[in-house]
Every structure is written in C-alpha cells, then in structure tokens.
Design an enzyme around this catalytic site. Structure first.
Site, PDB file in Angstrom:
ATOM      1  N   LYS A 175       0.838  -1.206   0.000  1.00 35.37           N
ATOM      2  CA  LYS A 175       0.000   0.000   0.000  1.00 35.37           C
ATOM      3  C   LYS A 175       0.871   1.254   0.000  1.00 35.37           C
ATOM      4  O   LYS A 175       1.802   1.361   0.789  1.00 35.37           O
ATOM      5  CB  LYS A 175      -0.898   0.005   1.240  1.00 35.37           C
ATOM      6  N   THR A 208      -7.039   9.645   8.729  1.00 35.97           N
ATOM      7  CA  THR A 208      -6.755   8.367   8.065  1.00 35.97           C
ATOM      8  C   THR A 208      -6.597   7.226   9.072  1.00 35.97           C
ATOM      9  O   THR A 208      -6.038   6.195   8.745  1.00 35.97           O
ATOM     10  CB  THR A 208      -5.467   8.471   7.226  1.00 35.97           C
ATOM     11  N   GLY A 210      -7.169   4.046  10.786  1.00 41.36           N
ATOM     12  CA  GLY A 210      -7.929   2.829  10.471  1.00 41.36           C
ATOM     13  C   GLY A 210      -8.065   2.532   8.984  1.00 41.36           C
ATOM     14  O   GLY A 210      -8.836   1.641   8.597  1.00 41.36           O
ATOM     15  N   THR A 211      -7.312   3.249   8.149  1.00 42.79           N
ATOM     16  CA  THR A 211      -7.423   2.979   6.702  1.00 42.79           C
ATOM     17  C   THR A 211      -6.960   1.551   6.361  1.00 42.79           C
ATOM     18  O   THR A 211      -7.576   0.874   5.532  1.00 42.79           O
ATOM     19  CB  THR A 211      -6.589   3.978   5.860  1.00 42.79           C
ATOM     20  N   GLY A 212      -5.868   1.113   7.027  1.00 37.63           N
ATOM     21  CA  GLY A 212      -5.338  -0.228   6.744  1.00 37.63           C
ATOM     22  C   GLY A 212      -6.315  -1.317   7.157  1.00 37.63           C
ATOM     23  O   GLY A 212      -6.544  -2.293   6.434  1.00 37.63           O
ATOM     24  N   CYS A 213      -6.919  -1.130   8.335  1.00 39.37           N
ATOM     25  CA  CYS A 213      -7.910  -2.099   8.833  1.00 39.37           C
ATOM     26  C   CYS A 213      -9.102  -2.148   7.876  1.00 39.37           C
ATOM     27  O   CYS A 213      -9.600  -3.225   7.524  1.00 39.37           O
ATOM     28  CB  CYS A 213      -8.419  -1.685  10.213  1.00 39.37           C
TER      29      CYS A 213
HETATM   30  O1  PXL Z   1      -4.606   0.253  11.618  1.00 36.85           O
HETATM   31  C1  PXL Z   1      -3.833  -0.501  12.475  1.00 36.85           C
HETATM   32  C2  PXL Z   1      -4.529  -0.895  13.739  1.00 36.85           C
HETATM   33  C3  PXL Z   1      -4.872  -2.198  13.950  1.00 36.85           C
HETATM   34  N1  PXL Z   1      -5.483  -2.626  15.069  1.00 36.85           N
HETATM   35  C4  PXL Z   1      -5.808  -1.772  16.033  1.00 36.85           C
HETATM   36  C5  PXL Z   1      -5.519  -0.439  15.884  1.00 36.85           C
HETATM   37  C6  PXL Z   1      -4.866   0.029  14.707  1.00 36.85           C
HETATM   38  C7  PXL Z   1      -4.564   1.428  14.513  1.00 36.85           C
HETATM   39  O2  PXL Z   1      -4.822   2.270  15.316  1.00 36.85           O
HETATM   40  O3  PXL Z   1      -5.864   0.397  16.827  1.00 36.85           O
HETATM   41  C8  PXL Z   1      -6.484  -2.253  17.273  1.00 36.85           C
END
Ligand code: PXL
Length: 266
Positions: A175, A208, A210-213
């Site tokens: 990414k 941004t 939590g974008t990866g999640c």
């Molecule tokens: O985006 C990565 C991530 C994964 N898991 C948890 C998070 C975060 C980012 O803050 O809090 C629990």
C-alpha cells in the site's frame, strides 16, 4: 428474502475510539453487506491522539473465539490484523492452515498515530501467518521491515513485494499511502510474478486512522463474495477512498473514517 450474506471473521485488536481494529472491520463488513464475526486479540484504550493502554488476550481465549465462530456459523473469509503476541500468531497460523477460504493478513506494526501495536517478537512470528495468507497487505514501512530494509525507495517496491510473495507463496499488496506525491499508488505481486498497480488521487487529510484495517476488511468481504483478487482490491480501495472522503473530522489527532456514510464506491 435475500440470500445469506457472506460470513467474515475478523481476528484483530479492539480500538475503543471506533476508528480502527475490530470496530473498523465490523463497520466495513456490515456496510458491504457481509455478516461480521470477531475474535479479539487485544483490547486497546485509544483515541485519535494515540494508544493509552493495551491488554493482550490469553492465546487460549483467542483460539476459543475462533473455534466458537468457525465451529458453528463458519466463515467464507478471514481477516487477520493486530495479533498481540507471538503465541497468538503461532497458534492462529497452525489452526488456520486448514481453513479453505481466503485469508487476508494485514501485518499491523504501528498505529496511524505512531503508537506501536506489535513487539519485535510478534513481528518475528508474522512469517507463519504470511505462509497461510491468501493476500498480505503491508504499508511501505511494514514492507521494508518484513524484507529487512531500513526504508523503501519507490523503484524498489515491486522487488520487495515480489521477494515477500515468493518467499511465502502469497499475494502481496504493497500500500502506497505512506509514499509521497499526489497519487496513492498500491502495487500487487503474486508468487508467480503477476503484477498490478492501483492508483488514485491522494486526499489531503489527517483523518486516516484505520485505513489499513478498513482496506483489509473490505478486501476479505469482497473475496468472500467470490470476487477475483484484482477486482476485490479495486473495490476495497474504492470503499476506503469513499470512507476517507466522508470522514466526520472527529478528534484532535488522526481521526476516523466515515464508514457509515459510504453510499457508493469510488
Ligand atoms: O490500523 C492498524 C490498527 C490495527 N489494530 C488496532 C488499531 C490500529 C490502529 O490504530 O488500533 C487495534
């Protein structure tokens, strides 16, 4: 009556502020019409400014949650995010080796706020999960760390992704959100050397978190619907883009996305 929704199990950490982790995953899966289940690996006290506390679950309780879901309702796809400990990572890799559906592994190391979410020992156990993953979704710093590089230059991204894809016989979606320039360029490489690029205009925003999640949960959902990988990536990116555009601008730091406001993709 409509048909049964695809079932997605997310195995990840809880983010009290609702922007990332399990909460982002459940919002994403639900907005996309999937049925969301969760196995929580760690509970974080967190907001847009950073992580104020973490408690990692006992590996047995994580495995019990997985078993409770898979042994009854079942799952069409699994997403794996924050792991909490090397023990959790290793036990999951062993248990999910026989899972028949797609597995999306987001190798989470650091939160958008900069707080660390995986120890060195936990990162050391990522290899076992990459082995069982259908697709792995590192950002650029994660791709560098997983391939033993200090950092990663733009022209080396395909090589690093290919290295990882071949080593673990998986697809790597590198990414580009942490890259530079007006375009966000994501690059995918399969273990057989197939490559693809996905670009879109970079939205100028600090929201941004939590974008990866969100991307990995959307990807798991589209794969659960049976979409081919490149199309699932395209659709998942469209969801993330729309959720960033709809960010509610909450908090004083890196704010959450607007999952609930997405009406159409892209
Ligand atoms: O985006 C990565 C991530 C994964 N898991 C948890 C998070 C975060 C980012 O803050 O809090 C629990």
């Amino acid at each position: 009556m409509s048909g049964a929704p695809p079932r997605i199990l997310t195995i990840a950490g809880s983010d009290s502020s609702g922007g990332a982790g399990i909460q982002a995953d459940i919002k994403t899966i639900t907005m996309l019409g999937g049925y969301a289940m969760s196995a929580i690996t760690a509970v974080t006290a967190q907001n847009t400014r950073g992580v104020q506390g973490v408690e990692v679950m006992h590996p047995e309780l994580v495995m019990d949650q997985v078993e409770s879901c898979l042994g009854d309702i079942g799952a069409d796809a699994i997403k794996i995010g924050m792991l909490g400990s090397p023990q959790i990572a290793m036990q999951l890799a062993e248990r999910l080796d026989t899972f028949a559906g797609p597995i999306v592994f987001d190798p989470v190391m650091v939160a958008t706020s900069g707080s660390e979410l995986a120890s060195e020992a936990t990162i050391g156990a990522f290899g076992a999960l990459m082995e069982i993953a259908t697709i792995v979704t590192p950002n650029l710093p994660e791709l560098a760390a997983l391939t033993g590089r200090e950092s990663i230059a733009d022209e080396d991204v395909f090589d690093a992704a290919r290295e990882l894809a071949e080593k673990h016989d998986t697809v790597v979606l590198a990414k580009g959100g942490h890259g530079e320039g007006d375009e966000v360029l994501d690059r995918a490489v399969s273990s057989t050397g197939k490559i693809a690029s996905f670009g879109h205009h970079r939205i100028d925003t600090r929201h941004t978190h939590g974008t990866g999640c969100t991307l990995s949960a959307a990807l798991a959902t589209f794969l659960a619907y049976g979409q081919p990988t490149t199309h699932a990536i395209r659709l998942a990116r469209g969801f993330v883009y729309a959720a960033i555009e709809n960010a509610p601008e909450f908090g004083e730091g890196s704010g959450p996305l607007g999952h609930q406001a997405v009406r159409k993709l892209g």
